[in-house]
Scaffold this motif. Structure first.
Motif, PDB file in Angstrom:
ATOM      1  N   VAL A  31       0.700  -1.499   0.142  1.00  0.00           N
ATOM      2  CA  VAL A  31      -0.237  -0.036  -0.424  1.00  0.00           C
ATOM      3  C   VAL A  31       0.849   0.940   0.195  1.00  0.00           C
ATOM      4  N   ASP A  32       2.253   0.961   0.579  1.00  0.00           N
ATOM      5  CA  ASP A  32       2.799   2.349  -0.054  1.00  0.00           C
ATOM      6  C   ASP A  32       4.292   2.000  -0.137  1.00  0.00           C
ATOM      7  N   ARG A  33       5.015   3.407   0.047  1.00  0.00           N
ATOM      8  CA  ARG A  33       6.477   2.672  -0.356  1.00  0.00           C
ATOM      9  C   ARG A  33       7.377   2.419   0.452  1.00  0.00           C
ATOM     10  N   SER A  34       6.591   2.590   1.466  1.00  0.00           N
ATOM     11  CA  SER A  34       7.637   0.824   2.364  1.00  0.00           C
ATOM     12  C   SER A  34       7.514  -0.398   2.687  1.00  0.00           C
ATOM     13  N   SER A  35       7.050  -0.764   1.443  1.00  0.00           N
ATOM     14  CA  SER A  35       6.517  -2.396   0.843  1.00  0.00           C
ATOM     15  C   SER A  35       6.327  -2.900   2.159  1.00  0.00           C
ATOM     16  N   MET A  36       5.004  -2.463   2.959  1.00  0.00           N
ATOM     17  CA  MET A  36       4.422  -2.511   3.926  1.00  0.00           C
ATOM     18  C   MET A  36       3.497  -3.798   3.347  1.00  0.00           C
ATOM     19  N   THR A  37       3.290  -5.301   2.786  1.00  0.00           N
ATOM     20  CA  THR A  37       2.907  -5.834   2.159  1.00  0.00           C
ATOM     21  C   THR A  37       1.603  -6.094   3.721  1.00  0.00           C
ATOM     22  N   TRP A  38       0.260  -6.258   2.694  1.00  0.00           N
ATOM     23  CA  TRP A  38      -1.350  -6.523   4.209  1.00  0.00           C
ATOM     24  C   TRP A  38      -1.288  -8.204   3.338  1.00  0.00           C
ATOM     25  N   VAL A  39      -1.461  -9.019   3.961  1.00  0.00           N
ATOM     26  CA  VAL A  39      -1.470 -10.362   3.418  1.00  0.00           C
ATOM     27  C   VAL A  39      -3.842 -10.462   3.696  1.00  0.00           C
ATOM     28  N   LEU A  40      -3.851 -10.804   1.960  1.00  0.00           N
ATOM     29  CA  LEU A  40      -5.817 -10.652   2.441  1.00  0.00           C
ATOM     30  C   LEU A  40      -6.307 -12.210   1.926  1.00  0.00           C
ATOM     31  N   TYR A  41      -8.159 -12.080   1.939  1.00  0.00           N
ATOM     32  CA  TYR A  41      -8.555 -12.979   1.357  1.00  0.00           C
ATOM     33  C   TYR A  41     -10.420 -11.496   0.903  1.00  0.00           C
ATOM     34  N   ASP A  42     -10.444 -11.893  -0.213  1.00  0.00           N
ATOM     35  CA  ASP A  42     -11.572 -11.045  -0.570  1.00  0.00           C
ATOM     36  C   ASP A  42     -12.848 -11.873  -1.633  1.00  0.00           C
ATOM     37  N   ALA A  43     -14.352 -12.225  -0.817  1.00  0.00           N
ATOM     38  CA  ALA A  43     -14.433 -13.187  -1.231  1.00  0.00           C
ATOM     39  C   ALA A  43     -16.029 -12.285  -1.199  1.00  0.00           C
ATOM     40  N   GLY A  44     -16.889 -12.833  -2.021  1.00  0.00           N
ATOM     41  CA  GLY A  44     -17.720 -11.783  -2.463  1.00  0.00           C
ATOM     42  C   GLY A  44     -18.377 -10.761  -3.585  1.00  0.00           C
ATOM     43  N   PRO A  45     -19.181 -10.126  -3.953  1.00  0.00           N
ATOM     44  CA  PRO A  45     -19.371  -9.228  -4.970  1.00  0.00           C
ATOM     45  C   PRO A  45     -18.451  -7.779  -4.690  1.00  0.00           C
ATOM     46  N   LYS A  75     -24.247 -15.703   0.404  1.00  0.00           N
ATOM     47  CA  LYS A  75     -25.324 -15.279   0.666  1.00  0.00           C
ATOM     48  C   LYS A  75     -24.879 -13.856  -0.536  1.00  0.00           C
ATOM     49  N   GLY A  76     -24.183 -13.774  -1.133  1.00  0.00           N
ATOM     50  CA  GLY A  76     -24.072 -12.610  -0.541  1.00  0.00           C
ATOM     51  C   GLY A  76     -23.514 -11.171  -1.024  1.00  0.00           C
ATOM     52  N   TYR A  77     -22.263 -11.413   0.588  1.00  0.00           N
ATOM     53  CA  TYR A  77     -21.835  -9.992   1.441  1.00  0.00           C
ATOM     54  C   TYR A  77     -20.235 -10.202   0.485  1.00  0.00           C
ATOM     55  N   ARG A  78     -19.884  -9.490   0.804  1.00  0.00           N
ATOM     56  CA  ARG A  78     -18.959  -8.610   0.600  1.00  0.00           C
ATOM     57  C   ARG A  78     -17.832  -9.121   2.004  1.00  0.00           C
ATOM     58  N   VAL A  79     -16.689  -9.888   1.990  1.00  0.00           N
ATOM     59  CA  VAL A  79     -16.515 -10.507   3.224  1.00  0.00           C
ATOM     60  C   VAL A  79     -14.141 -10.280   3.416  1.00  0.00           C
ATOM     61  N   ILE A  80     -14.056  -9.790   3.883  1.00  0.00           N
ATOM     62  CA  ILE A  80     -12.421  -8.963   3.448  1.00  0.00           C
ATOM     63  C   ILE A  80     -11.237  -9.468   5.296  1.00  0.00           C
TER      64      ILE A  80
END
Length: 312
Positions: A31-45, A75-80
């Protein structure tokens, strides 16, 4: 003689977890120049811009909420669900989290926060008070003040400690007596996650968890809050829970008879039901978490108080 690898815990070896890993890909976001990496799962619409974002406890990785990801997205929700980079202060965390929200082009989000995740969720709402980015918080085994853990004096030294000592700081708070199977399995799963986290991840999370800090609840007056607690043994003291209720007298309550420290794993069906109830008031609004095409008109009526929906 070479040691044989340990068998995976029952949850990791389950069909549900295997299905999760095969259907929801893991993403890594810088997300920024400091190379901070977020690991995530993104499910849904993906067109839903006010999703439910899940923040784990100190020992959790992004997959600890896999049961919520699978159930609610179906059920149609977006969950991260996210896994934190190494941030050494809550202020740094909130700055990075805000950059992640902007990177994902989200508006106001809903947060399911567990323990440390609940604390930083409250701080995020507090930090963005003047330009709100948090619509609601579902607090699971949360706390208001880090001094409750009585380790503020040690927090500055966590970065110096070896990994085994950091793990001991967490494991000492987990029950060791005989437990019912679902609760025991949830602990085994979280301990396995603990072994995956790096030393810096553990040290930074423990630092945020224990360094002197507190929430100013009066700054969250416009945030819709549900507080979920378990009645059986957990790492939080009764005093912590009572302080939470005192700070949020108008919050909704969601109580579970049992579930231990990780009810989102051990009592996922009940937790998912409470989450749907928590998100119900936002149905039919711009901050709806669910695909509008899948929203039942009865849900909107219930959200407006016109009817009551069953809770089971």
């Amino acid at each position: 003689m070479m040691a044989l690898p340990a068998d995976p815990d029952p949850i990791t070896a389950s069909e549900d977890y295997a299905q999760f890993r095969s259907t929801i890909p893991q993403r890594k976001v810088v997300v920024d120049r400091s190379s901070m990496t977020w690991v995530l799962y993104d499910a849904g619409p993906r067109h839903i811009k006010s999703p439910l974002v899940c923040l784990p406890p100190v020992c959790g990785s992004a997959d600890v909420f896999f049961k919520q990801l699978m159930h609610l997205s179906a059920k149609g929700y977006r969950v991260i669900s996210v896994e934190y980079p190494v941030y050494w202060s809550v202020d740094e965390f909130c700055e990075g989290f805000l950059k992640l929200i902007d990177h994902l082009e989200l508006t106001k989000i809903h947060i399911l926060g567990a323990s440390l995740g609940a604390f930083v969720a409250q701080k995020m709402a507090e930090k963005t008070e003047k330009s709100p980015r948090v619509a609601s918080i579902f607090i699971c085994n949360g706390f208001i003040d880090t001094t409750a853990f009585k380790q503020t004096g040690s927090a500055k030294a966590f970065w110096l400690m070896p990994a085994f000592m950091l793990k001991r700081q967490i494991l000492v708070n987990l029950p060791s007596e005989k437990l019912e199977m679902d609760v025991a399995n949830s602990i085994d799963f979280m301990v396995e996650r603990l072994d995956i986290l790096s030393k810096d991840q553990l040290a930074s999370r423990l630092t945020m968890n224990c360094a002197a800090n507190y929430v100013e609840p009066q700054r969250l007056k416009d945030v819709y809050i549900t507080i979920m607690d378990v009645f059986d043994e957990s790492a939080l003291s009764t005093r912590c829970k009572e302080e939470m209720y005192k700070c949020y007298p108008d919050a909704k309550r969601a109580h579970l008879k049992t579930g231990g420290n990780f009810p989102y794993l051990s009592r996922s069906d009940e937790v998912n039901t409470h989450l749907e109830i928590h998100l119900l008031p936002f149905q039919g609004t711009r901050y709806c978490v669910k695909d509008p095409e899948l929203v039942d008109p009865e849900e909107i009526k219930a959200a407006r108080g016109e009817i009551e929906l069953p809770t089971t």
